[in-house]
Design an enzyme around this catalytic site. Structure first.
Site, PDB file in Angstrom:
ATOM      1  N   SER B  55       0.856  -1.175   0.000  1.00 22.80           N
ATOM      2  CA  SER B  55       0.000   0.000   0.000  1.00 22.80           C
ATOM      3  C   SER B  55       0.892   1.224   0.000  1.00 22.80           C
ATOM      4  O   SER B  55       1.979   1.196   0.586  1.00 22.80           O
ATOM      5  CB  SER B  55      -0.895   0.055   1.244  1.00 22.80           C
ATOM      6  OG  SER B  55      -1.956  -0.848   1.152  1.00 22.80           O
ATOM      7  N   GLU B  62      -0.752  18.802  -6.026  1.00 22.40           N
ATOM      8  CA  GLU B  62      -2.051  18.825  -6.705  1.00 22.40           C
ATOM      9  C   GLU B  62      -2.969  17.701  -6.229  1.00 22.40           C
ATOM     10  O   GLU B  62      -3.926  17.359  -6.903  1.00 22.40           O
ATOM     11  CB  GLU B  62      -1.820  18.708  -8.213  1.00 22.40           C
ATOM     12  CG  GLU B  62      -0.924  19.782  -8.792  1.00 22.40           C
ATOM     13  CD  GLU B  62       0.585  19.485  -8.652  1.00 22.40           C
ATOM     14  OE1 GLU B  62       0.925  18.407  -8.125  1.00 22.40           O
ATOM     15  OE2 GLU B  62       1.377  20.339  -9.059  1.00 22.40           O
ATOM     16  N   SER B  63      -2.721  17.075  -5.091  1.00 20.81           N
ATOM     17  CA  SER B  63      -3.565  16.070  -4.422  1.00 20.81           C
ATOM     18  C   SER B  63      -2.802  14.754  -4.190  1.00 20.81           C
ATOM     19  O   SER B  63      -1.817  14.783  -3.467  1.00 20.81           O
ATOM     20  CB  SER B  63      -4.934  15.866  -5.063  1.00 20.81           C
ATOM     21  OG  SER B  63      -5.683  17.084  -4.983  1.00 20.81           O
ATOM     22  N   HIS B  68      -3.267   0.095  -3.577  1.00 20.41           N
ATOM     23  CA  HIS B  68      -3.291  -1.083  -2.699  1.00 20.41           C
ATOM     24  C   HIS B  68      -3.200  -2.273  -3.634  1.00 20.41           C
ATOM     25  O   HIS B  68      -4.048  -2.428  -4.526  1.00 20.41           O
ATOM     26  CB  HIS B  68      -4.576  -1.121  -1.867  1.00 20.41           C
ATOM     27  CG  HIS B  68      -4.755   0.124  -1.076  1.00 20.41           C
ATOM     28  ND1 HIS B  68      -4.002   0.418   0.037  1.00 20.41           N
ATOM     29  CD2 HIS B  68      -5.560   1.202  -1.266  1.00 20.41           C
ATOM     30  CE1 HIS B  68      -4.340   1.601   0.510  1.00 20.41           C
ATOM     31  NE2 HIS B  68      -5.282   2.095  -0.266  1.00 20.41           N
ATOM     32  N   CYS B  83      -5.594  18.310  -8.917  1.00 13.65           N
ATOM     33  CA  CYS B  83      -6.283  19.594  -9.123  1.00 13.65           C
ATOM     34  C   CYS B  83      -5.411  20.433 -10.053  1.00 13.65           C
ATOM     35  O   CYS B  83      -4.398  19.967 -10.560  1.00 13.65           O
ATOM     36  CB  CYS B  83      -6.598  20.275  -7.803  1.00 13.65           C
ATOM     37  SG  CYS B  83      -5.173  20.600  -6.784  1.00 13.65           S
TER      38      CYS B  83
END
Lengths: 126, 126
Positions: B55, B62-63, B68, B83
């Site tokens: 994971s 930008e995010s 996983h 974004c």
């Protein structure tokens, strides 16, 4: 390990500016939210942006929780993704409450089961 | 900062077992995918599970990108959320290709704009 999971996306509006801009508060909140839902915390990574805003993730054995906050808009973009028997809405509800969200949209997906199916979005004005 | 974003969820099946179980490979792949899409990498956190599975997250200005992996099922659960002017499909496509996914389902949401609207899921058998 079973691939099945539940992924909740929560769009929180009207949140408290100072909370959204406080990285330490958000990090504690997300770890607490993970623990409240019964998750096992594995990794924690948060970042504070200038002049404002926080992004971060808590990786749990059962997937992850993320946030991107925009304090100047009172907006927090939340994901809570869990597998196993955990209920992601427990953490999502707790986070919305603690950030004092006045409006909240939530959508939930099953993950890891094949075709993607979307449960109806819900909007709460609280 | 503008709240608008694009969130791509990709369910990858038929991926290469060894790649899905190689944390260093996946970490490099996700950083490369972020950079290819023009993102600025801020935090990187990955975790290797026993007996298998990885994971991890790359937090970008930008995010974020997350994975996983379930090597025993050939399954990888991918999120790419951007974004600004970035295109999340660039990273999602790159990741699917490098993991040798034979089947892929993708769904995209706009984030941060108010009501949640879901673009139609797409399924690719490649």
């Amino acid at each position: 390990m079973n691939t099945l999971g539940r992924h909740v996306i929560s769009e929180l509006w009207g949140c408290d500016y100072n909370k959204l801009n406080d990285m330490d508060f958000i990090e504690r909140l997300f770890v607490d939210a993970a623990l409240k839902s019964g998750a096992e915390v594995r990794e924690v990574a948060f970042h504070k942006f200038a002049p404002q805003g926080v992004s971060g993730v808590v990786i749990i054995s059962e997937s992850h929780l993320t946030i991107h906050s925009f304090p100047e808009h009172g907006y927090a973009s939340i994901d809570v993704y869990t597998c196993g028997n955990l209920d992601p809405t427990i953490a999502a509800d707790y986070i919305a409450e603690k950030l004092n969200a006045t409006s909240r949209e939530t959508i939930e997906f099953p993950r890891g089961m094949g075709p993607i199916e979307v449960k109806s979005p819900s909007v709460q004005n609280v």
